[in-house]
Structure formats: C-alpha cells, structure tokens
Design a protein around this motif. Structure first.
Motif, PDB file in Angstrom:
ATOM      1  N   PRO A  85      40.666  29.145  28.809  1.00  0.00           N
ATOM      2  CA  PRO A  85      40.416  30.526  28.654  1.00  0.00           C
ATOM      3  C   PRO A  85      41.417  30.825  28.209  1.00  0.00           C
ATOM      4  N   GLU A  86      41.752  32.194  27.557  1.00  0.00           N
ATOM      5  CA  GLU A  86      43.104  32.998  27.161  1.00  0.00           C
ATOM      6  C   GLU A  86      42.798  33.724  26.945  1.00  0.00           C
ATOM      7  N   PRO A  87      43.552  34.966  27.001  1.00  0.00           N
ATOM      8  CA  PRO A  87      43.614  36.338  26.932  1.00  0.00           C
ATOM      9  C   PRO A  87      43.183  36.918  25.760  1.00  0.00           C
ATOM     10  N   ASP A  88      42.205  38.161  26.139  1.00  0.00           N
ATOM     11  CA  ASP A  88      41.371  38.517  25.216  1.00  0.00           C
ATOM     12  C   ASP A  88      42.084  39.938  25.324  1.00  0.00           C
ATOM     13  N   ALA A  89      41.249  41.458  26.403  1.00  0.00           N
ATOM     14  CA  ALA A  89      41.349  42.242  26.372  1.00  0.00           C
ATOM     15  C   ALA A  89      42.538  41.873  27.372  1.00  0.00           C
ATOM     16  N   ALA A  90      43.229  41.307  27.847  1.00  0.00           N
ATOM     17  CA  ALA A  90      43.762  40.617  29.184  1.00  0.00           C
ATOM     18  C   ALA A  90      45.480  41.044  27.770  1.00  0.00           C
ATOM     19  N   GLU A  91      46.238  41.037  28.663  1.00  0.00           N
ATOM     20  CA  GLU A  91      47.565  40.684  28.591  1.00  0.00           C
ATOM     21  C   GLU A  91      48.024  39.057  28.657  1.00  0.00           C
ATOM     22  N   SER A  92      47.811  38.903  30.544  1.00  0.00           N
ATOM     23  CA  SER A  92      47.221  37.654  31.038  1.00  0.00           C
ATOM     24  C   SER A  92      47.169  38.097  32.188  1.00  0.00           C
ATOM     25  N   CYS A  93      46.379  36.708  32.704  1.00  0.00           N
ATOM     26  CA  CYS A  93      45.884  36.419  34.290  1.00  0.00           C
ATOM     27  C   CYS A  93      45.803  35.471  34.424  1.00  0.00           C
ATOM     28  N   THR A  94      46.222  35.681  36.106  1.00  0.00           N
ATOM     29  CA  THR A  94      46.477  34.144  36.597  1.00  0.00           C
ATOM     30  C   THR A  94      45.323  34.098  38.342  1.00  0.00           C
ATOM     31  N   PHE A  95      45.660  33.334  39.275  1.00  0.00           N
ATOM     32  CA  PHE A  95      45.096  33.168  40.486  1.00  0.00           C
ATOM     33  C   PHE A  95      46.683  33.499  41.188  1.00  0.00           C
ATOM     34  N   ILE A  96      45.567  34.318  42.274  1.00  0.00           N
ATOM     35  CA  ILE A  96      47.388  34.421  43.212  1.00  0.00           C
ATOM     36  C   ILE A  96      47.194  33.649  44.107  1.00  0.00           C
ATOM     37  N   GLY A  97      48.127  33.073  43.977  1.00  0.00           N
ATOM     38  CA  GLY A  97      48.010  32.171  45.960  1.00  0.00           C
ATOM     39  C   GLY A  97      47.717  30.788  45.271  1.00  0.00           C
ATOM     40  N   GLN A  98      47.435  30.056  46.822  1.00  0.00           N
ATOM     41  CA  GLN A  98      46.703  28.387  46.856  1.00  0.00           C
ATOM     42  C   GLN A  98      45.024  28.618  46.817  1.00  0.00           C
ATOM     43  N   LYS A  99      44.952  29.714  47.101  1.00  0.00           N
ATOM     44  CA  LYS A  99      42.889  29.189  47.637  1.00  0.00           C
ATOM     45  C   LYS A  99      42.295  29.614  46.510  1.00  0.00           C
ATOM     46  N   PHE A 100      41.865  30.322  45.454  1.00  0.00           N
ATOM     47  CA  PHE A 100      41.182  30.660  44.386  1.00  0.00           C
ATOM     48  C   PHE A 100      40.594  31.715  44.933  1.00  0.00           C
ATOM     49  N   GLN A 101      41.146  32.387  45.518  1.00  0.00           N
ATOM     50  CA  GLN A 101      40.074  33.647  45.790  1.00  0.00           C
ATOM     51  C   GLN A 101      40.752  34.709  45.189  1.00  0.00           C
ATOM     52  N   THR A 102      41.669  35.164  44.876  1.00  0.00           N
ATOM     53  CA  THR A 102      42.143  36.187  44.358  1.00  0.00           C
ATOM     54  C   THR A 102      42.662  35.978  43.091  1.00  0.00           C
ATOM     55  N   TYR A 103      42.239  36.654  41.980  1.00  0.00           N
ATOM     56  CA  TYR A 103      42.341  36.389  40.587  1.00  0.00           C
ATOM     57  C   TYR A 103      43.090  37.594  39.872  1.00  0.00           C
ATOM     58  N   GLN A 104      43.994  37.358  39.621  1.00  0.00           N
ATOM     59  CA  GLN A 104      44.824  38.852  38.920  1.00  0.00           C
ATOM     60  C   GLN A 104      44.777  39.449  37.667  1.00  0.00           C
ATOM     61  N   CYS A 105      44.197  40.398  36.471  1.00  0.00           N
ATOM     62  CA  CYS A 105      44.599  40.223  34.977  1.00  0.00           C
ATOM     63  C   CYS A 105      45.475  41.885  34.922  1.00  0.00           C
ATOM     64  N   LYS A 106      46.137  42.325  33.899  1.00  0.00           N
ATOM     65  CA  LYS A 106      47.388  42.874  33.894  1.00  0.00           C
ATOM     66  C   LYS A 106      46.165  42.601  32.213  1.00  0.00           C
ATOM     67  N   LEU A 107      45.856  44.357  31.967  1.00  0.00           N
ATOM     68  CA  LEU A 107      45.167  45.032  30.684  1.00  0.00           C
ATOM     69  C   LEU A 107      46.397  44.907  29.893  1.00  0.00           C
ATOM     70  N   ARG A 108      45.923  45.077  28.105  1.00  0.00           N
ATOM     71  CA  ARG A 108      46.940  45.453  27.626  1.00  0.00           C
ATOM     72  C   ARG A 108      46.182  46.797  27.868  1.00  0.00           C
ATOM     73  N   ASP A 109      47.444  47.567  27.277  1.00  0.00           N
ATOM     74  CA  ASP A 109      48.182  49.221  26.966  1.00  0.00           C
ATOM     75  C   ASP A 109      47.850  49.823  25.455  1.00  0.00           C
ATOM     76  N   ASP A 110      46.573  48.943  24.587  1.00  0.00           N
ATOM     77  CA  ASP A 110      46.661  49.408  23.686  1.00  0.00           C
ATOM     78  C   ASP A 110      45.076  49.761  22.605  1.00  0.00           C
ATOM     79  N   LEU A 111      44.096  48.929  24.104  1.00  0.00           N
ATOM     80  CA  LEU A 111      42.597  48.843  23.575  1.00  0.00           C
ATOM     81  C   LEU A 111      41.935  50.291  23.151  1.00  0.00           C
ATOM     82  N   THR A 112      40.934  50.434  22.924  1.00  0.00           N
ATOM     83  CA  THR A 112      39.977  51.614  21.799  1.00  0.00           C
ATOM     84  C   THR A 112      38.687  51.332  22.418  1.00  0.00           C
ATOM     85  N   PHE A 113      37.187  51.988  22.102  1.00  0.00           N
ATOM     86  CA  PHE A 113      36.668  51.314  22.256  1.00  0.00           C
ATOM     87  C   PHE A 113      36.097  51.898  20.718  1.00  0.00           C
ATOM     88  N   SER A 114      34.918  51.148  19.812  1.00  0.00           N
ATOM     89  CA  SER A 114      34.961  51.183  18.193  1.00  0.00           C
ATOM     90  C   SER A 114      34.966  52.804  18.412  1.00  0.00           C
TER      91      SER A 114
END
Length: 517
Positions: free
Chosen positions: A78-107
């Motif tokens: 997958p690639e970012p859509d509403a997110a600006e970026s996403c990644t796992f934090i650390g090597q345990k695959f138990q913390t996943y972090q996304c940074k949201l785009r700052d220009d999004l609105t609902f319709s």
C-alpha cells in the motif's frame, strides 16, 4: 468484498483486446460527459464502514471514503492516501505510525484531523457490529494522537497491519455524522474519497459524482458514475443485453462468461486471476447438527466439486481444496489429501461413530439469488443422495442471511470470500481466527497461535510452513469446506476506457478509472 511475499502469483488483470487499436484506450477530447453505468449483482449491506465486511459494501467505500493507505492497481504494497507517510516504529511490528495530510476535508467541508482518524477506528471496535470489520483488528490496542501523527499500538506483532489500513475497514468518517456508539442509518454518506454519493437507493442504484475537494493518491479522477444493483446474474445479463449498463462486474452468468468471445469488437473483456473463493460453512456451536467434527468430516467425504465446477459454473471456477487459494503464500491441498474422492461409506462410518441420527436433519441456507440457487441445488442433491442427511434448504435475502448465520440460525451455509488485501493472512484471521467474521462459533487455540506466528514476519515467504500447518488443522477440524476459486471478469462496451483497471483482486473498485473514449 479480500500477500506480502518474495514471489507472488499476483492477482493482475489480463486485458484481452482483439481488433482494437491502442489509441482507443485513452479518452478523446470529444468524449461524452454522461455517467458511465456499472452493473453488478453485489449487495451493499451498509453505507456505514463500521457496519459491513463484504465485497459489495467495500467496493463503494473505496470510492466515497478515504483511508490512510490504499493500493494502486496491481500493487501488493500500500501507499499513502489520506496519510502523508506511514511506517512501523522499531522492529517488533507492534507500533505503526502515520502522519496525516494537512489539507483534507470531507465532502461536506468538515476538516479531517488526526483525532477524526482515531475516532473512526475507535467506533468500529466499540460498535463491533455482527457483520462489521472489527475482526480485522484483533491486535489493535490503543491509538494515540499528537498533532497530525497517529500512532497505532498493537498488543501483538502484525506485519500485515498496513495492508488492513488500506481496506474498507480503514475508512475515515465524520464524527458529526457518524455516532460513536451506533451505526448511521439512512441513505447518505459523507467521506473524503474521489467521489461523493449524490443519491442512493438500496438494492437499486447509486449515483457518484467526482469530489472536487479530494486530495490523495488518485491523481486524475474520472467523470460521474452510475452504479446499478441487480438481484442476480440473470437480471444483470438482461440489462447488459438491453444496453442499459456500460460495464459489468461480479457478475454475468457462468454460462455467459464461458462463451465470451475475446475477438468481439463491441466489447472489452478483462479476465483477472482472482482470489475469490466459496466455502461451505458449518455452525459448530453446541446443539448444532455439526457440533461434532466427525459429522463435518463426513460431509467432506461426500462433497464432489466436479459437478459444481463443470455443471454449475461451466468451468469458470476451479476446484479448491484449501483455505488459502492458489497464488498465495502457503497454499496447499489438505482437503484433497485427507478426502481425495467422495466416499459415502467412510462418511457413514464417521457419523455412526459420532452417534448421530441417520439421515441427519440439517438446515442449509444461502443467499437468495439465481447463482447461489444453482450451486445450492447441487450441494443439496449430493448430501441427500448419500442417504446420510435430510436437508431443509433456505434461500434468504443477503442482509437477513448475514444476521441469520451470525445468530446461529442455520446448521450450514455457503459464503463467498473476496480478499480485502493481497496476503494469506486475509484467509486465516477473518475466517478461522478468534472472533472470525463467519460467526460460526469456531475457535482453535492452536490456529490462533499459528496466525500470530505468521503476523510477525515482514518477509512473508517465512510464513509458508505456518500457513500450511494452519490449513492442515482446518482440514482436520473442518469448520468449513473450500469449494472453488473463481476468476474475475469485467466486461465493458468498447467505448468505455479504463475498465481493465476496475478490479485487481485487492477489494478496491477503481471507478475513477472509467471514462468515455
């Protein structure tokens, strides 16, 4: 609607075009502006993403809602859509972090914030609807928001978590319109996807118009789309023959698909190696006719997939002997290994050993449409011909059918499964894991341990042995019987562009790719 691995038989569409120049794939400046009409026999069970976990609902979600991540056509990562970026934090695959785009609105103009994203996931888990997607997130523990950063803390390793975010379960909803503790009712939807829902009539039609405020992975949304819903494949066939739909997907009758002519210049045919499967599911709760696994094993000795494949589906499907279909990591054939051919005597021996009445009265249910009716008629014929079962067959409207099997109203039922994301995990956790979406009462500590083991590897090739052992156990316990695996067909008029990208097996319906030539 349905793996990350070193080598995958990717579910890629193969476009068959005979006698049509390549120039016709691109829209011209003179292309008409009328909506492209898409016909399908799929059902939307809920417009609220917290209330549905089925192919028909998620198909429309991928157009009117937005997720943090999405899949491009043919991609398995997958690639970012509403997110600006996403990644796992650390090597345990138990913390996943996304940074949201700052220009999004609902319709509707309401701003999308990280708190809104957290709200969307929290309500799915809180509502925990019987037919909802909560089973997809068994390890989601807490969600922490800091500015535009959303951190998902998992209670166990899950390398597939990003893929799950890219599904309909990851749809972001407006807190002002979607209550936190109950499903939204009515025929409206407010999202931030490539389209807005202009109008909707359940089971009949949906009108989609391009969302001018959309910002995300889709760069060039197409024109308006009109979806028409049909009760079954024969009704869809009639609409196609009458020229009232421009594109058909899921699906024309099997006999029609078997006779499609790739050389016909008036239509375009896209055939994808799909991972859509069909299973015969058993209610294993105490008190059910199939609570004893020996009775379920008896059915596995009776079922003959040959007539299903050849007579019912005209060879547009292939026999399936495994929980995980061909083309996915860990695919094996435990139901062929354990039950290599129909054997009525072995089935009778098991039922006598279980001490059940012969013939055993059972209630068998299926969705009420023509395709399911033909399949069910054949299954009932096989069961009753054995002399071991007396079947009461029930054809039930889709939404009522989902509620019925979730409540344990049927001893057995058939359900199709379309993968939500391209990974073998999507055929294990949601189907046989703890709290699975089939709601058949099945649970296995060993299988849950194997599922957890497969989720710890980002290198998905390392999961093969665990998936094979998991499937062996399913073949032994028989909470379900795999029946077939199906190809995916999109048929479109020759003047429609982009139909080859509509579906690729990731559960996303790319209506924005459709336009007029």
């Amino acid at each position: 609607m349905r793996s990350i691995r070193i080598r995958i038989l990717a579910i890629l569409a193969v476009l068959i075009i005979v006698g049509v120049g390549a120039w016709q794939l691109l829209p011209s400046d003179e292309a008409k502006k009328d909506p492209v009409t898409v016909g399908t026999s799929d059902v939307v069970s809920s417009l609220d993403p917290a209330g549905a976990y089925d192919a028909g609902s998620w198909a429309i979600y991928s157009n009117i809602y937005q997720s943090l991540l999405t899949f491009k056509a043919g991609a398995i990562v997958p690639e970012p859509d509403a997110a600006e970026s996403c990644t796992f934090i650390g090597q345990k695959f138990q913390t996943y972090q996304c940074k949201l785009r700052d220009d999004l609105t609902f319709s509707n103009g309401h701003k999308i914030t990280a708190e809104v994203v957290k709200y969307s996931f929290d309500r799915i888990l809180k509502i925990n609807a019987d037919s909802g997607p909560a089973p997809l997130f068994p390890s989601l523990d807490t969600i922490v928001v800091d500015g535009r950063t959303i951190t998902f803390n998992l209670s166990a390793r899950d390398a597939t978590f990003p893929l799950k975010l890219a599904t309909g379960a990851g749809s972001i909803v407006d807190p002002a319109e979607y209550p936190k503790d109950k499903l939204r009712t009515g025929n409206q939807a407010d999202g931030s996807g490539p389209f807005t829902l202009k109008s909707y009539e359940p089971g009949v039609q949906a009108e989609l118009t391009p969302n001018g405020s959309y910002k995300g992975a889709v760069k060039n949304p197409g024109g308006p789309v009109h979806i028409r819903y049909f009760e079954g494949s024969s009704q869809l066939q009639a609409a196609w023959d009458a020229g009232s739909v421009d594109v058909t997907h899921r699906q024309l009758p099997a006999e029609t698909l078997a006779e499609l002519n790739p050389g016909a210049t008036e239509q375009r045919i896209t055939e994808a190696g799909s991972a859509e499967i069909r299973n015969l599911i058993f209610n294993v709760r105490d008190g059910s006719a199939f609570s004893d696994k020996r009775v379920r094993q008896a059915v596995a000795w009776i079922i003959d997939r040959g007539p299903l494949v050849g007579d019912v589906y005209h060879s547009t499907v292939e026999p399936l002997y495994s929980l995980i279909p061909q083309g996915y990591i860990g695919h094996s054939t435990p139901f062929f290994d354990a039950y290599p051919h129909p054997d009525r005597d072995e089935a009778k021996r098991l039922m006598q050993e279980a001490g059940v009445q012969i013939p055993l009265p059972i209630t068998f249910a299926h969705r009420d449409d023509d395709a399911n009716k033909k399949e069910s008629t054949e299954l009932v014929r096989q069961l009753e011909k054995s002399g071991l079962f007396k079947v009461t067959e029930k054809a039930v409207e889709w939404t009522a059918f989902q509620k019925g099997y979730a409540s344990g109203d049927y001893d057995a039922y058939t359900v199709g499964w379309f993968p939500d994301f391209p990974d073998s995990d999507n055929f294990s956790q949601p189907l046989v894991g703890k709290g699975n979406s089939l709601n058949n009462g099945y649970q296995s500590k060993k299988i849950d341990e194997l599922i957890a083991a497969t989720q710890q590897y980002s290198d998905r090739s390392r999961t093969s042995n665990d998936f094979k052992e998991l499937q062996r156990l399913v073949g032994e316990d028989v909470p379900l019987i795999p029946l077939w695996q199906k190809k995916d067909y999109v048929v479109a008029k020759s003047e429609v562009s982009g139909s080859q990208y509509l579906s690729d097996g990731t559960g996303i319906w790319r209506l924005w790719e459709l336009s007029w030539i």
